[in-house]
Design an enzyme around this catalytic site. Structure first.
Site, PDB file in Angstrom:
ATOM      1  N   ALA A  63       0.869  -1.179   0.000  1.00  0.00           N
ATOM      2  CA  ALA A  63       0.000   0.000   0.000  1.00  0.00           C
ATOM      3  C   ALA A  63       0.905   1.228   0.000  1.00  0.00           C
ATOM      4  CB  ALA A  63      -0.858  -0.021   1.259  1.00  0.00           C
ATOM      5  N   GLY A 102       0.645  -5.187   0.827  1.00  0.00           N
ATOM      6  CA  GLY A 102      -0.516  -5.150  -0.054  1.00  0.00           C
ATOM      7  C   GLY A 102      -0.198  -5.642  -1.455  1.00  0.00           C
ATOM      8  N   GLU A 105      -0.429  -9.285  -1.208  1.00  0.00           N
ATOM      9  CA  GLU A 105      -1.851  -9.629  -1.001  1.00  0.00           C
ATOM     10  C   GLU A 105      -2.627  -9.537  -2.315  1.00  0.00           C
ATOM     11  OE1 GLU A 105      -1.958  -6.801   2.434  1.00  0.00           O
ATOM     12  OE2 GLU A 105      -3.254  -8.346   3.259  1.00  0.00           O
ATOM     13  N   GLU A 125       4.227  -5.819   7.043  1.00  0.00           N
ATOM     14  CA  GLU A 125       3.432  -4.790   7.726  1.00  0.00           C
ATOM     15  C   GLU A 125       3.749  -4.673   9.204  1.00  0.00           C
ATOM     16  OE1 GLU A 125       2.275  -6.897   5.491  1.00  0.00           O
ATOM     17  OE2 GLU A 125       0.753  -5.968   4.220  1.00  0.00           O
TER      18      GLU A 125
END
Ligand code: CAA
Length: 689
Positions: A63, A102, A105, A125
């Site tokens: 992210a 992310g 993911e 993370e």
């Protein structure tokens, strides 16, 4: 507007390329563009499979952390992953570089993953104080099982393609150069085989296997206390993975989202994100631009094979850079080299390197008793005894030996670099490279800029730091530079409170409670009281302990008594010595009690010193001071460093409490002008950047 995701059609296969430099972070814009490209591909009847690939140096690195704290824009990353889950056609992620957070993911929400052999995947993370918030905690256990998932997600480690393949996290690993072609070929095979669309969310075997093992999570917490202490994220990760076992997939996702939202709003995560950016910001030196071209460092000379010299040498060996190691006697040289070998062999014994690697590294050392052997080195690092005369003598001699343009560095931890530089005819080539002990482990490197140090030399040092895995922080010349000067007041206050009658165990407990790995006195005992330089003219508790043979942990006695397992307990001998020294010195004052009061006394002077360091221009920015404390002194990263922490306490409160302490304990608590100014203006150190 430039699109960050674009598509190209290759007979049945749509290739969607994400291009958001530098690391393809999933910004609002990238998520929106990707969603639109996917939508188009889903709707286009000619498209039978989709390949997601990235331009530039890496697959999606996660992210976009810079957008944290702002309202999320749609589609969110979890939305995007759900959109992929519901894809009507097979989607294949083609991974190169690092697929992290992310980014990984996103790949896990695809039906297939193919990776370049040099690629790495992972869910880091936890290092930002959060958890994977786009299904990572639900999908990874469905692939690798609960125990492996807990290990992977709470460690945040990066997993190479070969291991990822064996764990089932990816479906294929191919040569780097052929990733794109192989991904397309993979997609065509999927189409030819009927276009299967396996979804990780539908797998149940591993999570069902964990149903009967209710102790699994409690056991994991118990077995890994170091991962949990003070941090919020690891416990939340365990909770989220537990939800993967106990709840249906969508409910598990909802639990993950709720935990993510809580973590991302926490001060701990804000502090860890601050540290992430502080680490990267530190590399920037405002007046050094592209015109200062770094020198290539191909050969290094290290003078002094003691603890520091040996540790410094290992950094270069690890990076494949040959080192000429010079000592004064054969015995010292042999001892130094034997220590380096022992360190490597210990690493190999733990399975973290091969014996072949040990030999490769050792072969890069050229031992010598002659400074003349340094003639070809591009960089010389002096790591001898902390004496101005000795250092000036070495630098003067080096001046007559080393080649033009070579960089002359001192590892001094507090001496005046300008005086050392003045011993040479080339002060522009002299710089401080202050490593922290153990130098092969600690990530901080203070690059000390003398008044004559050239920009080329600074640019070279900053670049070299990254090459050897260090985080460089630029410091001006002052006694103790940034980190040692910053933390010195904590030690003075600990010792002052000890003499005033505060039990040392209480002082240490307050520091450990704050998040330090150990307290001040435990650290002194670990280092060894005989090793720490003391003012011989003054009677001190430490001096008396040394005289009594209580040298620290290594002797089973120092400030504390130690049992055979090196567990500390309070010592009656030390208590008596403290009382004697306090009486002899006429120390008055009452014991400080309670963690809050202890921490104010111990840590506000550190904040104050930081303000002075910043105001004097010794450090470039507040975040450099924070990262120096985190990486040089293990300041708990979830506190963000002393100045970030002070901002969170509120500078108004810090100043008010310091004034109250000043009234009792005097000038050491007088708030620095910068601190007062910021507090008066209702600002924090963070507002200075
Ligand atoms: N968001 C925004 N910017 C990022 C970023 C991210 N996720 N990752 C890296 N950057 C920026 C860095 O700040 C740096 O910017 P500057 O050049 O302006 O300083 C630039 O990208 C390059 O980064 P590095 O200097 O670190 O480059 P590198 O090649 O040494 O390392 C990397 C590259 C391995 C990707 C490393 O940057 C890294 O580890 N990044 C963080 C990865 C991460 O933690 N991802 C998880 C994000 S959180 C998440 O994804 C939450 C979720 O589940 C929804």
């Amino acid at each position: 507007m430039t699109r960050t995701a674009t598509s190209a059609f290759m007979a049945d296969v749509m290739l969607i390329t994400l291009d958001n430099p530098p690391v393809n972070a999933l910004s609002n814009a990238l998520r929106r563009d990707l969603h639109e490209e996917l939508q188009r591909a889903f709707e286009d009847a000619a498209v039978r499979a989709i390949v997601l690939i990235c331009a530039g140096r890496t697959f999606v690195a996660g992210a976009d952390i810079t957008e944290f704290g702002q309202p999320w824009q749609r589609p969110s990353l979890p939305d995007l992953c759900t959109f992929l889950d519901d894809a009507p056609k097979p989607v294949i992620a083609a991974i190169h570089g690092t697929a992290l957070g992310g980014g990984f993911e996103l790949a896990l929400a695809c039906h297939y993953r193919i990776a370049a052999l040099s690629a790495k995947v992972g869910l880091p993370e936890v290092h930002l104080g959060i958890l994977p918030g786009a299904g990572g905690t639900q999908r990874v256990p469905r692939i690798v099982g609960v125990e492996a998932a807990l290990e992977i997600i709470t460690s945040g480690r990066r997993i190479g393609a070969t291991e990822a393949l064996s764990l089932g996290l990816i479906d294929a690993a191919v040569g780097d150069a052929i990733l794109r072609d192989e991904a397309i070929a993979f997609a065509k095979r999927v189409i030819a085989d009927g276009g299967a669309m396996p979804r990780i969310r539908d797998r149940t075997v591993t999570v069902e296997a964990a149903h009967a093992r209710s102790d699994l999570f409690a056991n994991f917490r118990k077995a890994n206390p170091h991962r949990f202490k003070g941090f919020l994220a690891p416990a939340a990760i365990v909770e989220a993975v537990e939800a993967a076992v106990t709840l249906p997939f969508d409910d598990g996702l909802a639990t993950e989202t709720a935990l993510f939202e809580r973590l991302v709003a926490s001060p701990e995560s804000a502090a860890q994100r601050h540290a992430f950016f502080a680490e990267r910001e530190a590399a920037r030196v405002p007046d050094i631009g592209a015109d200062a071209v770094p020198i290539d460092i191909c050969a290094v000379g290290v003078i002094g094979a003691g603890t520091m010299g040996g540790g410094i040498t290992m950094n270069f060996l690890n990076a494949g850079i040959p080192v000429t190691l010079v000592e004064m006697t054969q015995e010292a040289l042999d001892r130094g080299i034997a220590t380096i070998r022992r360190n490597y062999e210990a690493t190999a014994a733990k399975g973290r390197m091969t014996t072949q690697h040990v030999e490769q590294r050792m072969a890069l050392i050229s031992p010598s008793l002659d400074l003349g052997a340094l003639v070809d080195a591009d960089l010389l690092i002096e790591a001898v005894y902390e004496s101005m005369d000795v250092k000036r003598d070495i630098f003067a001699r080096l001046d007559g030996i080393v080649k033009q343009g070579a960089i002359l560095a001192s590892n001094t931890s507090f001496l005046d670099l300008n005086r050392i530089a003045a011993a040479t005819r080339r002060p522009a080539c002299v710089v401080g490279l202050h490593f922290f002990s153990p130098a092969n482990v600690m990530r901080l490197l203070e690059v000390v800029r003398g008044s004559a140090t050239s920009k080329t030399v600074i640019a070279t040092a900053m670049k070299l730091a990254k090459r050897i895995g260090k985080v460089a922080v630029l410091s001006g010349v002052c006694d103790g530079f940034i980190a040692n000067r910053l933390l010195a007041p904590r030690g003075y206050q600990a010792e002052a409170m000890m003499l005033e009658g505060t039990p040392i165990a209480e002082i240490d407990r307050a520091l450990v409670g704050y998040g330090f790995a150990m307290g001040h006195f435990q650290m002194m005992d670990l280092v060894g009281l005989d090793v720490i330089g003391r003012d011989a003219a003054k009677r001190t508790v430490m001096g008396d302990l040394v005289a009594a043979g209580r040298l620290g942990q290594k002797r089973g006695a120092g400030y504390y008594d130690y049992d055979e397992k090196r567990r500390p307990s309070p010592s009656a001998v030390t208590a008596a010595l403290i009382a004697e020294v306090a009486a002899a010195g006429g120390v008055a004052g009452a014991a400080t009690r309670g963690d809050e009061a202890l921490l104010a006394r111990l840590l506000y002077p550190v904040v104050n010193e930081g303000a002075k360091i910043l105001d004097e221009g010794i450090a470039l920015r507040a975040s450099d001071i924070d990262i120096a404390a985190v990486l040089g002194y293990n300041w708990p990263v979830y506190r963000g460093g002393p100045l970030f922490w002070a901002d969170q306490v509120g500078l108004g409160r810090v100043v008010a409490e310091m004034r109250a302490l000043e009234a009792v304990h005097g000038e050491v608590f007088r708030p620095a002008p910068l601190l007062v100014r910021l507090a008066d203006e209702g600002r924090g150190f963070g507002s200075l950047s």
